[in-house]
Design a protein around this motif. Structure first.
Motif, PDB file in Angstrom:
ATOM      1  N   GLY A  28       0.774  -5.922  24.592  1.00  0.00           N
ATOM      2  CA  GLY A  28      -0.606  -6.355  24.709  1.00  0.00           C
ATOM      3  C   GLY A  28      -0.903  -7.625  23.934  1.00  0.00           C
ATOM      4  O   GLY A  28      -0.041  -8.502  23.801  1.00  0.00           O
ATOM      5  N   GLY A  29      -2.108  -7.712  23.401  1.00  0.00           N
ATOM      6  CA  GLY A  29      -2.528  -8.928  22.703  1.00  0.00           C
ATOM      7  C   GLY A  29      -1.656  -9.273  21.515  1.00  0.00           C
ATOM      8  O   GLY A  29      -1.316 -10.437  21.294  1.00  0.00           O
ATOM      9  N   HIS A  30      -1.256  -8.263  20.742  1.00  0.00           N
ATOM     10  CA  HIS A  30      -0.438  -8.534  19.555  1.00  0.00           C
ATOM     11  C   HIS A  30       0.941  -9.093  19.929  1.00  0.00           C
ATOM     12  O   HIS A  30       1.590  -9.738  19.102  1.00  0.00           O
ATOM     13  N   GLY A  31       1.395  -8.854  21.147  1.00  0.00           N
ATOM     14  CA  GLY A  31       2.674  -9.387  21.581  1.00  0.00           C
ATOM     15  C   GLY A  31       2.660 -10.897  21.709  1.00  0.00           C
ATOM     16  O   GLY A  31       3.720 -11.532  21.741  1.00  0.00           O
ATOM     17  N   SER A  75       9.208  -9.005  12.061  1.00  0.00           N
ATOM     18  CA  SER A  75       8.172  -8.590  13.007  1.00  0.00           C
ATOM     19  C   SER A  75       7.190  -7.631  12.343  1.00  0.00           C
ATOM     20  O   SER A  75       7.593  -6.623  11.765  1.00  0.00           O
ATOM     21  N   CYS A  76       5.938  -7.943  12.448  1.00  0.00           N
ATOM     22  CA  CYS A  76       4.912  -7.032  11.929  1.00  0.00           C
ATOM     23  C   CYS A  76       4.778  -5.787  12.801  1.00  0.00           C
ATOM     24  O   CYS A  76       4.344  -4.744  12.333  1.00  0.00           O
ATOM     25  N   LEU A  77       5.134  -5.904  14.075  1.00  0.00           N
ATOM     26  CA  LEU A  77       4.990  -4.774  14.997  1.00  0.00           C
ATOM     27  C   LEU A  77       6.190  -3.839  14.956  1.00  0.00           C
ATOM     28  O   LEU A  77       6.064  -2.661  15.292  1.00  0.00           O
ATOM     29  N   GLY A  78       7.348  -4.350  14.565  1.00  0.00           N
ATOM     30  CA  GLY A  78       8.570  -3.567  14.693  1.00  0.00           C
ATOM     31  C   GLY A  78       9.175  -3.089  13.395  1.00  0.00           C
ATOM     32  O   GLY A  78      10.312  -2.609  13.387  1.00  0.00           O
ATOM     33  N   ALA A  79       8.448  -3.199  12.271  1.00  0.00           N
ATOM     34  CA  ALA A  79       9.000  -2.770  10.991  1.00  0.00           C
ATOM     35  C   ALA A  79       9.254  -1.263  10.983  1.00  0.00           C
ATOM     36  O   ALA A  79       8.572  -0.496  11.675  1.00  0.00           O
ATOM     37  N   TYR A  80      10.209  -0.857  10.195  1.00  0.00           N
ATOM     38  CA  TYR A  80      10.656   0.538  10.200  1.00  0.00           C
ATOM     39  C   TYR A  80       9.540   1.500   9.802  1.00  0.00           C
ATOM     40  O   TYR A  80       9.435   2.604  10.333  1.00  0.00           O
ATOM     41  N   ASP A  81       8.665   1.080   8.867  1.00  0.00           N
ATOM     42  CA  ASP A  81       7.650   2.002   8.353  1.00  0.00           C
ATOM     43  C   ASP A  81       6.460   2.172   9.287  1.00  0.00           C
ATOM     44  O   ASP A  81       5.601   3.028   9.060  1.00  0.00           O
ATOM     45  N   GLY A  82       6.350   1.344  10.326  1.00  0.00           N
ATOM     46  CA  GLY A  82       5.265   1.496  11.292  1.00  0.00           C
ATOM     47  C   GLY A  82       3.918   0.982  10.843  1.00  0.00           C
ATOM     48  O   GLY A  82       2.917   1.121  11.570  1.00  0.00           O
ATOM     49  N   ASN A  83       3.832   0.361   9.659  1.00  0.00           N
ATOM     50  CA  ASN A  83       2.539  -0.126   9.156  1.00  0.00           C
ATOM     51  C   ASN A  83       2.132  -1.435   9.850  1.00  0.00           C
ATOM     52  O   ASN A  83       2.102  -2.503   9.244  1.00  0.00           O
ATOM     53  N   VAL A  84       1.816  -1.326  11.101  1.00  0.00           N
ATOM     54  CA  VAL A  84       1.561  -2.489  11.953  1.00  0.00           C
ATOM     55  C   VAL A  84       0.379  -3.309  11.464  1.00  0.00           C
ATOM     56  O   VAL A  84       0.477  -4.530  11.276  1.00  0.00           O
ATOM     57  N   TYR A  85      -0.743  -2.652  11.247  1.00  0.00           N
ATOM     58  CA  TYR A  85      -1.988  -3.382  11.009  1.00  0.00           C
ATOM     59  C   TYR A  85      -2.032  -4.003   9.619  1.00  0.00           C
ATOM     60  O   TYR A  85      -2.532  -5.117   9.445  1.00  0.00           O
TER      61      TYR A  85
END
Length: 672
Positions: A409-412, A619-629
């Motif tokens: 989506g937009g974040h991509g 990548s902010c979206l693909g980090a292992y911990d999932g803390n995207v935002y």
């Protein structure tokens, strides 16, 4: 400037932890299968850690730097790696450790063409004396070299290269010239700013007679001042779609003289009196050039798609949006069948092309051993297979990365996602080391020649093209029947286009017209040929690999999904060839959707098995911990535009209008 926003344990971290608990297979074991064994996994992690822990290799996020900063930092890192880190830690070419080099390297680096093209060509084309002279200098970065083949006006058509190397008997020199603007070398990496030498591919001319393309070592910059030498115009070609840390360059040469000894003369030589001596077949040069094409797909395409899949699937597992059940809670995007249909087949593509590519590398290694003994009988086959594989894999992976980017989506679209960088990195792979259409046509030419022969006269891997079509027994969804389906399709495509070529030729059309008019079908035949190879190689790997039943089942499902997804995407071709019926296609589509549902709980675990570190993806979206935002907000704060609360330059342009608005609004207030 910004307040800190941080949750102790974000919902997203909880969600991705839950995904990992739901995986129905041992992730570490799949990592070992991917690497080629437990020992290889341990070795790779050791090498990756060595690079990631080195303070010299640290730098800011890519999206916060200018192109010049990226180029400068890449050069600094690369020089340190090749001159210090590699020799000091025994990471020499040919060592087991060096096999994991591409995974360990920083996201942006340069001097790669120097290492994987300039140096190997010295080894391949140079005599023992020349290798002894030039190789130590190149390995120690005493000279930096570029591989200068592509020209402004000529790329894949090697016979059209215009750069000339004319032998001057009086001075015992070659005179290098670019006779036209279109003749200048254009695109070689490392050449614009860093290189002081170039391995120039030029047309050899002696006494007015042309002898074709040969390799010459040409010094282009002074070793003391780094200034371009007389007759040399060299520089960077400017910004590109990707590879911004690499100085892809132009090189225009006018009457540049080099010693006779600078013709790399392992395969051919020019004597002092101008006599041309051919020592080996011209095909040996092309045999050596296949090396880069064989090894390129993994590091430049397959690993890139693997990273994109990791980012998109992890993000889709924690991004909640919309309702599946009215009145229920928002669900993860990955729970939607359409999102699964976008992403999970890309995972299958990664695994299929990875293991098929390893098969080609083994074939090439065997070919090199034979070539060292003077046997190049397998050259045509390995060239055809590697050419079409490079073309197919670069296309599939480029399309796959774009699918992953859009699926976010937009974040991509944000550079912080890491996906635009990956897309820009992988897209040029469809062009360099052979433009894909040209490569497909080269493969098709070989296949058409094979179609006119008897099975006994063909390599075992090609003989199926002229053998009777096999019957499928049972369901199209079995791995054995997938192999039969793709082999039949490839055979029919090749036989069909061969028949067309023969018919037009028999009618008196010139062969160049025949090839041009048949080119669409020729490319289709090459694509189907390489697809049957990929399917067959993946099935063979899945059948033979030693692993636990849960891992075997995952690999079987991915293998089946890869074949069925291709059939469903290109069902018209299979129907037209008569290989499949409408019933087959319906069953293939239904089974694909069932496989998506089955693989869904394992999706995060499967990408975890690639074992990419966070720093290797950036990548902010693909980090292992999932803390995207949290990561997206932290990255936004690093933007150079946010250094000050007021951006003075932009405010200067807007200030008069804003003050005017202030006065209007204050006037309104005073009236009230």
């Amino acid at each position: 400037m910004f307040s800190t926003v941080k949750d102790d344990m974000s919902i997203e971290s909880t969600l991705i932890s839950k995904e990992r608990k739901n995986a129905k297979f041992p992730v570490e074991e799949l990592t070992n299968v991917w690497d080629g064994g437990k020992e290889e996994t341990e070795l790779r992690r050791k090498i990756v850690k060595l690079f990631e822990d080195d303070p010299v290799l640290k730098s800011p996020p890519i999206c916060t730097m200018t192109r010049e900063e990226r180029f400068t930092k890449a050069t600094r890192k690369s020089a340190y790696i090749y001159r210090n880190l590699i020799p000091n830690n025994g990471l020499h070419p040919g060592s087991r450790e060096f096999e994991h080099f591409s995974r360990a390297m920083p996201i942006e680096n340069n001097l790669l063409v120097h290492m994987i093209a300039f140096i190997p060509c010295i080894k391949s084309f140079g005599s023992q004396e020349q290798v002894a002279k030039w190789l130590p200098l190149a390995l120690n970065l005493n000279i930096i070299g570029a591989y200068a083949q592509t020209e402004l006006g000529h790329g894949s058509f090697l016979r059209g290269i215009e750069t000339e190397a004319t032998f001057d008997k009086k001075t015992q020199e070659f005179v290098i010239n670019c006779p036209k603007v279109s003749s200048m070398k254009w695109w070689p990496g490392d050449m614009g700013l860093n290189a002081n030498h170039a391995l120039v591919m030029a047309n050899l001319i002696i006494d007015g007679k042309e002898y074709g393309m040969h390799a010459f070592i040409v010094q282009i910059r002074d070793l003391s001042t780094h200034m371009p030498l007389p007759g040399v115009t060299v520089g960077d070609i400017g910004s590109k779609m990707g590879f911004e840390a690499i100085d892809n360059g132009f090189l225009y040469m006018k009457n540049v003289r080099i010693p006779r000894e600078n013709l790399l003369n392992k395969n051919s030589e020019v004597k002092p009196d101008g006599t041309y001596v051919k020592k080996a077949s011209d095909r040996l040069m092309y045999g050596s050039m296949v090396n880069l094409r064989v090894n390129l797909p993994k590091s430049q395409a397959i690993d890139v798609l693997a990273k994109a899949c990791t980012i998109a699937i992890r993000y889709s597992a924690v991004r909640r949006q919309g309702l599946l059940n009215p009145g229920g809670a928002e669900v993860a995007v990955l729970d939607y069948t359409l999102q699964q249909h976008k992403l999970i087949p890309q995972l299958a593509t990664v695994y299929a092309t990875k293991f098929a590519g390893e098969g080609i590398i083994k074939k090439h290694q065997a070919f090199l051993q034979n070539m060292a003994k003077g046997n190049i009988s397998d050259l045509a086959e390995i060239h055809a297979l590697s050419a079409s594989f490079k073309a197919s894999v670069s296309e599939q992976c480029t399309e796959g990365v774009e699918v992953c980017r859009r699926a976010c989506g937009g974040h991509g679209y944000s550079q912080a996602s890491g996906l635009p960088f990956l897309l820009c990195k992988i897209t040029p792979s469809c062009t360099y080391e052979g433009e894909n259409t040209v490569l497909y046509l080269q493969t098709a030419r070989y296949l058409v020649k094979c179609a006119s022969k008897q099975a006994a006269d063909l390599p075992e891997s090609i003989a199926f093209l002229v053998q009777p079509i096999q019957d499928m027994k049972g369901s199209i969804t079995s791995l054995d029947n997938l192999i039969i389906c793709f082999k039949n399709s490839a055979a029919l495509c090749v036989q069909g286009v061969s028949k067309k070529v023969n018919e037009m030729s028999n009618k008196g059309l010139a062969m160049h017209e025949v090839w041009n008019k048949s080119s669409v079908q020729l490319v289709k035949s090459a694509k189907m040929y390489v697809m049957q190879y990929i399917i067959g190689a993946f099935v063979s790997f899945v059948t033979e690999v030693k692993c636990s039943e849960p891992i075997k089942e995952i690999l079987q499902d991915l293998c089946c999904l890869y074949g069925l997804h291709y059939i469903n995407t290109h069902s018209g071709e299979f129907l037209k060839l008569g290989v499949l019926s409408a019933h087959h296609c319906t069953l293939a589509e239904e089974t694909e959707i069932q496989l998506l549902e089955k693989l869904r709980p394992n999706a995060v675990g499967i990408v975890d098995a690639f074992d990419f570190t966070d720093s290797s993806m950036e990548s902010c979206l693909g980090a292992y911990d999932g803390n995207v935002y949290e990561r997206l907000f932290d990255m936004a704060k690093l933007s150079p535009l946010n250094k000050e609360k007021v951006h003075q330059e932009s405010y200067r342009h807007l200030r008069p209008f804003l003050l005017e608005g202030r006065d209007i609004l204050e006037g309104v207030k005073s009236k009230n």
